[in-house]
Design an enzyme around this catalytic site. Structure first.
Site, mmCIF file in Angstrom:
data_model
loop_
_atom_site.group_PDB
_atom_site.id
_atom_site.type_symbol
_atom_site.label_atom_id
_atom_site.label_comp_id
_atom_site.label_asym_id
_atom_site.label_seq_id
_atom_site.Cartn_x
_atom_site.Cartn_y
_atom_site.Cartn_z
ATOM 1 N N TYR A 1 -1.860 -0.118 11.124
ATOM 2 C CA TYR A 1 -2.050 -0.842 9.852
ATOM 3 C C TYR A 1 -0.846 -0.664 8.938
ATOM 4 O O TYR A 1 -0.253 -1.649 8.460
ATOM 5 C CB TYR A 1 -3.323 -0.355 9.137
ATOM 6 C CG TYR A 1 -3.364 -0.725 7.665
ATOM 7 C CD1 TYR A 1 -3.560 -2.042 7.262
ATOM 8 C CD2 TYR A 1 -3.187 0.246 6.673
ATOM 9 C CE1 TYR A 1 -3.582 -2.387 5.906
ATOM 10 C CE2 TYR A 1 -3.212 -0.088 5.322
ATOM 11 C CZ TYR A 1 -3.402 -1.405 4.942
ATOM 12 O OH TYR A 1 -3.410 -1.735 3.605
ATOM 13 N N GLU B 1 0.361 3.567 1.882
ATOM 14 C CA GLU B 1 0.411 4.080 3.260
ATOM 15 C C GLU B 1 1.740 3.793 3.939
ATOM 16 O O GLU B 1 2.053 4.433 4.948
ATOM 17 C CB GLU B 1 -0.752 3.502 4.076
ATOM 18 C CG GLU B 1 -2.086 3.894 3.495
ATOM 19 C CD GLU B 1 -3.253 3.786 4.466
ATOM 20 O OE1 GLU B 1 -3.021 3.541 5.656
ATOM 21 O OE2 GLU B 1 -4.392 3.969 4.008
ATOM 22 N N THR C 1 0.819 -1.208 0.000
ATOM 23 C CA THR C 1 0.000 0.000 0.000
ATOM 24 C C THR C 1 0.854 1.260 0.000
ATOM 25 O O THR C 1 1.967 1.251 0.535
ATOM 26 C CB THR C 1 -0.917 -0.010 1.244
ATOM 27 O OG1 THR C 1 -1.488 1.280 1.420
ATOM 28 C CG2 THR C 1 -0.148 -0.349 2.520
HETATM 29 P P1 NAD Z 1 -10.232 -6.947 2.569
HETATM 30 O O1 NAD Z 1 -10.221 -6.611 4.019
HETATM 31 O O2 NAD Z 1 -11.451 -6.658 1.758
HETATM 32 O O3 NAD Z 1 -9.912 -8.502 2.374
HETATM 33 C C1 NAD Z 1 -8.924 -9.177 3.093
HETATM 34 C C2 NAD Z 1 -9.125 -10.681 2.889
HETATM 35 O O4 NAD Z 1 -8.076 -11.366 3.597
HETATM 36 C C3 NAD Z 1 -10.460 -11.203 3.447
HETATM 37 O O5 NAD Z 1 -11.073 -12.059 2.507
HETATM 38 C C4 NAD Z 1 -10.042 -11.978 4.690
HETATM 39 O O6 NAD Z 1 -10.926 -13.056 4.988
HETATM 40 C C5 NAD Z 1 -8.656 -12.452 4.312
HETATM 41 N N1 NAD Z 1 -7.808 -12.720 5.479
HETATM 42 C C6 NAD Z 1 -7.599 -11.917 6.552
HETATM 43 N N2 NAD Z 1 -6.770 -12.508 7.431
HETATM 44 C C7 NAD Z 1 -6.422 -13.707 6.882
HETATM 45 C C8 NAD Z 1 -5.574 -14.770 7.291
HETATM 46 N N3 NAD Z 1 -4.895 -14.724 8.461
HETATM 47 N N4 NAD Z 1 -5.437 -15.845 6.475
HETATM 48 C C9 NAD Z 1 -6.120 -15.907 5.306
HETATM 49 N N5 NAD Z 1 -6.950 -14.937 4.875
HETATM 50 C C10 NAD Z 1 -7.093 -13.850 5.651
HETATM 51 O O7 NAD Z 1 -8.949 -6.230 1.972
HETATM 52 P P2 NAD Z 1 -8.752 -5.488 0.563
HETATM 53 O O8 NAD Z 1 -9.214 -4.094 0.664
HETATM 54 O O9 NAD Z 1 -9.266 -6.381 -0.507
HETATM 55 O O10 NAD Z 1 -7.148 -5.456 0.512
HETATM 56 C C11 NAD Z 1 -6.429 -6.578 -0.016
HETATM 57 C C12 NAD Z 1 -4.942 -6.284 0.075
HETATM 58 O O11 NAD Z 1 -4.644 -5.092 -0.658
HETATM 59 C C13 NAD Z 1 -4.443 -6.019 1.495
HETATM 60 O O12 NAD Z 1 -3.181 -6.624 1.624
HETATM 61 C C14 NAD Z 1 -4.335 -4.503 1.585
HETATM 62 O O13 NAD Z 1 -3.328 -4.132 2.502
HETATM 63 C C15 NAD Z 1 -3.946 -4.157 0.165
HETATM 64 N N6 NAD Z 1 -4.345 -2.822 -0.316
HETATM 65 C C16 NAD Z 1 -5.641 -2.401 -0.171
HETATM 66 C C17 NAD Z 1 -6.002 -1.156 -0.701
HETATM 67 C C18 NAD Z 1 -7.425 -0.665 -0.573
HETATM 68 O O14 NAD Z 1 -7.684 0.482 -0.949
HETATM 69 N N7 NAD Z 1 -8.378 -1.447 -0.105
HETATM 70 C C19 NAD Z 1 -5.044 -0.352 -1.332
HETATM 71 C C20 NAD Z 1 -3.722 -0.817 -1.433
HETATM 72 C C21 NAD Z 1 -3.382 -2.074 -0.932
HETATM 73 O O1 DAU Z 2 -4.137 4.106 0.530
HETATM 74 C C1 DAU Z 2 -4.359 2.731 0.466
HETATM 75 C C2 DAU Z 2 -5.166 2.304 1.669
HETATM 76 O O2 DAU Z 2 -6.475 2.824 1.460
HETATM 77 C C3 DAU Z 2 -5.210 0.799 1.878
HETATM 78 O O3 DAU Z 2 -3.915 0.333 2.146
HETATM 79 C C4 DAU Z 2 -6.151 0.439 3.020
HETATM 80 O O4 DAU Z 2 -6.274 -0.965 3.107
HETATM 81 C C5 DAU Z 2 -7.510 1.046 2.738
HETATM 82 O O5 DAU Z 2 -8.370 0.814 3.846
HETATM 83 C C6 DAU Z 2 -7.403 2.542 2.475
HETATM 84 O O6 DAU Z 2 -7.040 3.262 3.683
HETATM 85 P P1 DAU Z 2 -7.700 4.681 4.059
HETATM 86 O O7 DAU Z 2 -7.579 4.853 5.514
HETATM 87 O O8 DAU Z 2 -7.200 5.762 3.180
HETATM 88 O O9 DAU Z 2 -9.224 4.380 3.607
HETATM 89 P P2 DAU Z 2 -10.636 4.693 4.294
HETATM 90 O O10 DAU Z 2 -11.675 4.319 3.300
HETATM 91 O O11 DAU Z 2 -10.742 4.139 5.661
HETATM 92 O O12 DAU Z 2 -10.593 6.282 4.433
HETATM 93 C C7 DAU Z 2 -10.427 7.114 3.295
HETATM 94 C C8 DAU Z 2 -10.421 8.548 3.783
HETATM 95 O O13 DAU Z 2 -11.727 8.882 4.269
HETATM 96 C C9 DAU Z 2 -9.466 8.799 4.942
HETATM 97 O O14 DAU Z 2 -8.922 10.117 4.828
HETATM 98 C C10 DAU Z 2 -10.381 8.741 6.175
HETATM 99 C C11 DAU Z 2 -11.698 9.280 5.648
HETATM 100 N N1 DAU Z 2 -12.912 8.725 6.281
HETATM 101 C C12 DAU Z 2 -13.065 7.385 6.336
HETATM 102 C C13 DAU Z 2 -14.183 6.828 6.906
HETATM 103 C C14 DAU Z 2 -14.344 5.328 6.974
HETATM 104 C C15 DAU Z 2 -13.900 9.593 6.763
HETATM 105 O O15 DAU Z 2 -13.776 10.825 6.691
HETATM 106 N N2 DAU Z 2 -15.017 9.036 7.333
HETATM 107 C C16 DAU Z 2 -15.189 7.693 7.438
HETATM 108 O O16 DAU Z 2 -16.231 7.254 8.010
#
Ligand code: NAD
Ligand code: DAU
Length: 348
Positions: A150, A127, A125
């Site tokens: 995180y 982050e 990520t």
């Molecule tokens: P998510 O929370 O939707 O899904 C995570 C999945 O991992 C779930 O299906 C959960 O059951 C599984 N999991 C959790 N713990 C586990 C374990 N111990 N063993 C096996 N499975 C397990 O997450 P996401 O948003 O799809 O993110 C996926 C990956 O991408 C993560 O590594 C996250 O850090 C990364 N990422 C997410 C974003 C974002 O914006 N969501 C951005 C950049 C990177």
């Molecule tokens: O940047 C990549 C990351 O993006 C991933 O690595 C993480 O897994 C993913 O959860 C996401 O992290 P953020 O913290 O940026 O996402 P989130 O959707 O939680 O929040 C996005 C922005 O919105 C952040 O500035 C916090 C704000 N926010 C979030 C929530 C849930 C609000 O203002 N109100 C809210 O209720």
């Protein structure tokens, strides 16, 4: 190629598994997922009868299980999506993040090494780079400076992946992506949470002044980039992924209100996230120039389509919002909507 995809029942992982099975039908996928609160088999419903997709419910920390899967399915590459992924939850309790994101990644690396896996891709990520000021963008050479539990856990995992490459010669690559959005995202994250609250005429809880900036990318564009890096990325390298869609949170929320025919009176400024990173922006020139990746979704069209998807799939989100989600929402937002930071609220 035989792939072991971990976390393939989550938001991004399920999109990736579907992409592989559609675009590369000769590749088989073993999907290892513990089905935590974020895992959802309904997101994989269209693959139920697909013989090229084998789902295994299990934990990435179970190294013996991972080794068995590698041997049984002749796994050539591992793509690790499995993680605890929500920053707000890591503020309430960091331990599950260390358990899965750090110990879990180590378990996969050890199994990959023992099983002779040809390539390991760690899904990371933006982050891990910390927070930006008003200008500039993260590059692959930007020093790691995580600021939430995180992101610290994700950074630790990245260091372990790099260490296994340098020390043990494991062929590994790391992708670091910005904020994803799209269908099937769990409604703890900003965009689906705001969409569902807007549908129901509930307050939209905007942290602090709402001027925090995120760099949005459609989940499908992220998955296509991961696949290019898996197949063509150079071993030991990091690849940033981002679609140059910087947007302050308030603008995202206002766009959602327009798409749902709701007024700005629903916006509530609530106590801020502790340690909230001000701005993320990705320089993704490397994945574009080396591997020819281009995003295909504009944020405007992608967001409108995402709102439409949630509108037409109420059974998907009604089910995921039942049970434990209600407790989480209460814990995270009840005090906040009364003006109290939930990490400082007295335990109930
Ligand atoms: P998510 O929370 O939707 O899904 C995570 C999945 O991992 C779930 O299906 C959960 O059951 C599984 N999991 C959790 N713990 C586990 C374990 N111990 N063993 C096996 N499975 C397990 O997450 P996401 O948003 O799809 O993110 C996926 C990956 O991408 C993560 O590594 C996250 O850090 C990364 N990422 C997410 C974003 C974002 O914006 N969501 C951005 C950049 C990177
Ligand atoms: O940047 C990549 C990351 O993006 C991933 O690595 C993480 O897994 C993913 O959860 C996401 O992290 P953020 O913290 O940026 O996402 P989130 O959707 O939680 O929040 C996005 C922005 O919105 C952040 O500035 C916090 C704000 N926010 C979030 C929530 C849930 C609000 O203002 N109100 C809210 O209720």
């Amino acid at each position: 190629m035989n792939l072991l995809v971990t976390g393939g029942a989550g938001f991004i992982g399920s999109w990736y598994v579907r992409l592989i099975r559609r675009a590369r039908p000769a590749d088989s996928v073993v999907n290892l997922d513990a089905l935590t609160y974020a895992g959802n088999m309904e997101s994989l419903a269209d693959l139920r009868d697909d013989a090229g997709h084998v789902f295994v419910k299990g934990d990435i920390r179970d190294t013996a299980l991972v080794r068995t899967l590698i041997a049984r399915h002749q796994v050539q590459a591992i793509v690790n999506f499995a993680a605890e992924s929500h920053v707000d939850r890591s503020i309430l309790s960091a331990s599950p993040f260390i358990d899965t994101n750090v110990t879990g990644t180590l378990s996969l690396l050890e199994a990959a090494r023992a099983g002779g896996v040809k390539r390991f891709l760690q899904v990371s990520t933006d982050e891990v780079y910390g927070s930006l000021g008003a200008t500039g963008a993260f590059e692959e050479t930007t020093p790691i400076a995580p600021r939430s539990p995180y992101s610290a856990s994700k950074a630790a995992a990245d260091h372990l992946v790099a260490a296994f490459h340098h020390t043990h010669g494991l062929d590994a690559v790391i992708t670091r992506c910005s904020n994803n959005y799209g269908p099937h995202q769990f409604p703890e994250k900003l965009i689906p949470l705001m969409i569902l609250n807007a549908f129901e005429g509930k307050p939209l809880p905007v942290y602090g002044d709402g001027l925090y900036v995120r760099d949005w990318i459609h989940v499908e564009d992220h998955c296509r980039a991961i696949d290019l890096v898996l197949r063509g990325g150079r071993a030991g390298e990091v690849y940033n992924i981002g679609a140059e869609n910087e947007c302050p949170n308030l603008d995202v929320v206002r766009a959602i209100l327009r798409h749902t025919d709701r007024g700005e009176d629903l916006i509530r400024h609530v106590p801020d996230r502790p340690g909230h990173d001000r701005r993320y922006a990705m320089n993704a020139a490397k994945v574009r120039d080396e591997l020819g990746w281009r995003p295909q979704h504009t944020f405007a069209a992608g967001l409108a389509a995402t709102v439409d998807w949630y509108r037409s799939h109420p059974t998907w989100w009604e089910r995921v919002r039942s049970g434990a989600y209600r407790d989480y929402y209460e814990q995270q937002y009840a005090e906040r909507l009364r003006g109290v930071d939930p990490s400082k609220a007295s335990p109930t």
